[in-house]
Enzyme design. Structure first.
Site, PDB file in Angstrom:
ATOM      1  N   CYS A  35       0.924  -1.120  -0.109  1.00  0.00           N
ATOM      2  CA  CYS A  35       0.258   0.016  -0.015  1.00  0.00           C
ATOM      3  C   CYS A  35       0.847   1.416  -0.082  1.00  0.00           C
ATOM      4  O   CYS A  35       0.645   2.011  -0.880  1.00  0.00           O
ATOM      5  CB  CYS A  35      -1.043  -0.145   1.112  1.00  0.00           C
ATOM      6  SG  CYS A  35      -2.111  -1.224   1.132  1.00  0.00           S
TER       7      CYS A  35
HETATM    8  N1  LIG Z   1      -2.720  -5.851   1.876  1.00  0.00           N
HETATM    9  C1  LIG Z   1      -3.138  -4.712   2.572  1.00  0.00           C
HETATM   10  O1  LIG Z   1      -2.926  -4.700   3.577  1.00  0.00           O
HETATM   11  C2  LIG Z   1      -4.147  -3.907   1.823  1.00  0.00           C
HETATM   12  C3  LIG Z   1      -4.874  -2.800   2.426  1.00  0.00           C
HETATM   13  C4  LIG Z   1      -5.733  -2.092   2.044  1.00  0.00           C
HETATM   14  C5  LIG Z   1      -5.863  -2.234   0.550  1.00  0.00           C
HETATM   15  N2  LIG Z   1      -5.254  -3.150  -0.292  1.00  0.00           N
HETATM   16  C6  LIG Z   1      -5.511  -3.056  -1.486  1.00  0.00           C
HETATM   17  O2  LIG Z   1      -6.340  -4.280  -1.886  1.00  0.00           O
HETATM   18  C7  LIG Z   1      -6.123  -4.799  -3.073  1.00  0.00           C
HETATM   19  C8  LIG Z   1      -5.681  -6.330  -2.980  1.00  0.00           C
HETATM   20  O3  LIG Z   1      -4.641  -6.340  -1.854  1.00  0.00           O
HETATM   21  P1  LIG Z   1      -4.098  -7.778  -1.514  1.00  0.00           P
HETATM   22  O4  LIG Z   1      -3.060  -7.463  -0.499  1.00  0.00           O
HETATM   23  O5  LIG Z   1      -5.302  -8.676  -0.867  1.00  0.00           O
HETATM   24  O6  LIG Z   1      -3.550  -8.368  -2.681  1.00  0.00           O
HETATM   25  P2  LIG Z   1      -2.996 -10.057  -2.781  1.00  0.00           P
HETATM   26  O7  LIG Z   1      -2.198 -10.179  -3.885  1.00  0.00           O
HETATM   27  O8  LIG Z   1      -2.881 -10.513  -1.422  1.00  0.00           O
HETATM   28  O9  LIG Z   1      -4.503 -10.957  -3.205  1.00  0.00           O
HETATM   29  C9  LIG Z   1      -5.026 -10.694  -4.280  1.00  0.00           C
HETATM   30  C10 LIG Z   1      -5.673 -11.865  -5.016  1.00  0.00           C
HETATM   31  O10 LIG Z   1      -6.256 -11.582  -6.108  1.00  0.00           O
HETATM   32  C11 LIG Z   1      -6.083 -12.679  -7.033  1.00  0.00           C
HETATM   33  N3  LIG Z   1      -6.369 -12.217  -8.330  1.00  0.00           N
HETATM   34  C12 LIG Z   1      -5.419 -11.652  -9.254  1.00  0.00           C
HETATM   35  N4  LIG Z   1      -6.258 -11.522 -10.555  1.00  0.00           N
HETATM   36  C13 LIG Z   1      -7.400 -12.074 -10.471  1.00  0.00           C
HETATM   37  C14 LIG Z   1      -8.323 -12.047 -11.407  1.00  0.00           C
HETATM   38  N5  LIG Z   1      -8.481 -11.557 -12.580  1.00  0.00           N
HETATM   39  N6  LIG Z   1      -9.362 -13.084 -11.026  1.00  0.00           N
HETATM   40  C15 LIG Z   1      -9.509 -13.487  -9.651  1.00  0.00           C
HETATM   41  N7  LIG Z   1      -8.297 -13.305  -8.523  1.00  0.00           N
HETATM   42  C16 LIG Z   1      -7.623 -12.820  -9.063  1.00  0.00           C
HETATM   43  C17 LIG Z   1      -4.608 -13.212  -6.831  1.00  0.00           C
HETATM   44  O11 LIG Z   1      -4.402 -14.499  -7.121  1.00  0.00           O
HETATM   45  C18 LIG Z   1      -4.644 -13.092  -5.219  1.00  0.00           C
HETATM   46  O12 LIG Z   1      -4.787 -14.209  -4.641  1.00  0.00           O
HETATM   47  C19 LIG Z   1      -5.102  -3.878  -3.795  1.00  0.00           C
HETATM   48  O13 LIG Z   1      -5.467  -3.199  -4.669  1.00  0.00           O
HETATM   49  C20 LIG Z   1      -4.381  -3.306  -2.466  1.00  0.00           C
HETATM   50  O14 LIG Z   1      -3.859  -2.028  -2.942  1.00  0.00           O
HETATM   51  C21 LIG Z   1      -4.310  -4.042   0.324  1.00  0.00           C
END
Ligand SMILES: NC(=O)c1ccc[n+]([C@@H]2O[C@H](COP(=O)([O-])OP(=O)(O)OC[C@H]3O[C@@H](n4cnc5c(N)ncnc54)[C@H](O)[C@@H]3O)[C@@H](O)[C@H]2O)c1
Length: 429
Positions: A270
């Site tokens: 992030c």
């Molecule tokens: N990790 C954090 O602390 C956090 C906090 C707030 C916001 N975010 C935001 O949330 C979003 C997700 O982050 P995250 O950390 O959960 O990511 P992550 O990589 O842990 O998880 C994302 C998941 O999406 C899957 N994926 C990718 N493309 C796909 C598709 N086309 N169809 C289905 N599944 C698909 C991946 O395989 C993965 O399991 C990002 O935009 C991030 O900036 C993350």
């Protein structure tokens, strides 16, 4: 039954696309709230883990996943055609940066393409992935309207930023207020109804653009303040002032000050990334975000500053980095998590590797790592021996800090984990 009635009676089927750090806790929370939840992911191993009732995210309890699966309210699939059965879909896929620091929207677009194939009247779609203001209206809305449906009438579209803070024991998906902005008032109403059933406090705003910008303001606020305090740390070092003592005293002010702490650089998915989504979008309007660029510059220079501190520490023993045995404590980007995305420890490892150091590390959450041509395995803390310098990169609670200055000839502490210990072999930021 319309969508609102389905939500209120918990008859709505909820889909979560992307079962990572954000999507898995959200899916579990909706299942706990009584909904029938299907998680969608392209990663078959995550799908298999969830269906076996096991959590692969530290903050999510396996018991909660297992309970949801057992009572038949939670399942996962790689089969996107099941989206056709969903009444509401949350998109939680990654939004990384390209090498050029431009947004990489490919995951969001590919998830939206799947939804567009199966969209049907009455469906609610909420984007949760952090992104630049305008994404929901400019990228998603036209993709769905191309199917001949009108937003606010035939389907509902909203943006709701995720605020998950990994390893935070006080604030979870349930008790962290959730900002929601719909494309039309009917979209807001539908999205507020959905989240109100699973989250304690919902904060409606008037548009998707406002909701998108809220998240970027929050994360830019952190990136800029961390940049400021990192610069103060570099300055304080030149003046021989202990920056940690300064912050501890400053934070006794009961108003108008909020403590931020220096460190080896930014990490995670992030804070190092999201502000550049905002500056990229602002550039399209001819606006330069100077604070974001400056904070990025200061924060990204911290790993090389840490290497300078290691060099200064070794210098006191007439040693060079080249050939020195340097051991890093903590590879994950922050305390008590296993996530090492963008972790500054990886930059520090690479800089030391290029200078010829012999490297090893301990991280109870990261058993092995591969970074370029470096392949390392975590060494148990009590087995670390014969090193020239220990570097605390992440202040996991599991480490035995009190023993470090006695066990190792030099300790470079980037997190003030050895607070109060003034042994002469400790080098702080
Ligand atoms: N990790 C954090 O602390 C956090 C906090 C707030 C916001 N975010 C935001 O949330 C979003 C997700 O982050 P995250 O950390 O959960 O990511 P992550 O990589 O842990 O998880 C994302 C998941 O999406 C899957 N994926 C990718 N493309 C796909 C598709 N086309 N169809 C289905 N599944 C698909 C991946 O395989 C993965 O399991 C990002 O935009 C991030 O900036 C993350």
């Amino acid at each position: 039954m319309n969508l609102k009635q389905k939500i209120e009676s918990r008859k709505a089927k909820v889909g979560v696309i992307g079962l990572g750090y954000v999507g898995l806790p959200l899916a579990v929370e909706f299942a706990k709230a009584g909904f029938d939840v299907t998680g969608f992911d392209v990663d078959a191993s995550k799908v298999a883990e969830l269906n076996a009732g096991r959590s692969y995210i530290l903050d999510v309890k396996s018991e909660d996943v297992a309970e949801g699966v057992k009572v038949g309210r939670l399942r996962a699939t790689t089969d996107m055609s099941k989206l056709a059965d969903m009444d509401a879909v949350d998109i939680c896929v990654p939004t990384p940066l390209r090498k050029t620091k431009d947004p990489d929207m490919s995951f969001v677009v590919s998830a939206a393409e799947q939804i567009a194939k199966y969209i049907h009247p009455g469906m609610l779609i909420v984007l949760e992935s952090t992104t630049y203001p305008g994404t929901t209206a400019e990228v998603l809305q036209p993709m769905f309207e191309a199917k001949g449906l009108t937003v606010g009438q035939d389907f509902f579209l909203a943006f709701s930023p995720e605020r998950v803070d990994p390893a935070n024991e006080k604030y979870t998906t349930r008790n962290t207020p959730k900002v929601v902005g719909g494309t039309t008032p009917a979209c807001s109403e539908a999205a507020v109804a959905l989240y109100s059933s699973a989250v304690d406090t919902v904060v409606p705003v008037t548009s998707t653009q406002v909701a998108e910008m809220v998240k970027l303001l929050e994360n830019t606020f952190r990136a800029v303040n961390i940049g400021l305090v990192n610069e103060i740390a570099l300055m304080a070092n030149r003046m021989n002032i202990d920056v940690w003592e300064v912050i501890d005293a400053a934070k006794t002010k009961p108003f108008g000050f909020m403590p931020f702490y220096p460190g080896p650089g930014l990490g995670g998915h992030c804070i190092p990334i999201d502000p550049f989504y905002l500056s990229w979008k602002a550039r399209q309007t001819g606006f330069e975000c100077r604070f974001i660029e400056l904070a990025g510059h200061v924060n990204s220079s911290m790993p090389s500053y840490v290497v300078d501190r290691i060099s200064a520490a070794l210098n006191t023993k007439k040693k060079a980095i080249n050939g020195a045995r340097i051991h890093l404590f903590g590879i994950a980007y922050k305390r008590d998590v296993s996530d090492m995305r963008e972790s500054p420890a990886l930059d520090i490892l690479e800089l030391l590797h290029r200078r010829g150091a012999e490297l090893s590390y301990t991280d109870p959450y990261v058993p092995a790592l591969k970074e370029g041509d470096l392949c390392l395995q975590s060494v148990a803390e009590d087995k670390v021996d014969g090193i020239d310098c220990a570097v605390i990169c992440t202040d996991h609670r599991a480490f035995n800090y009190a023993a470090m200055p006695k066990r190792f000839p030099l300790v470079v502490d980037t997190r003030n984990a050895l607070k109060g210990n003034d042994a002469p072999n400790i080098f702080r930021l």
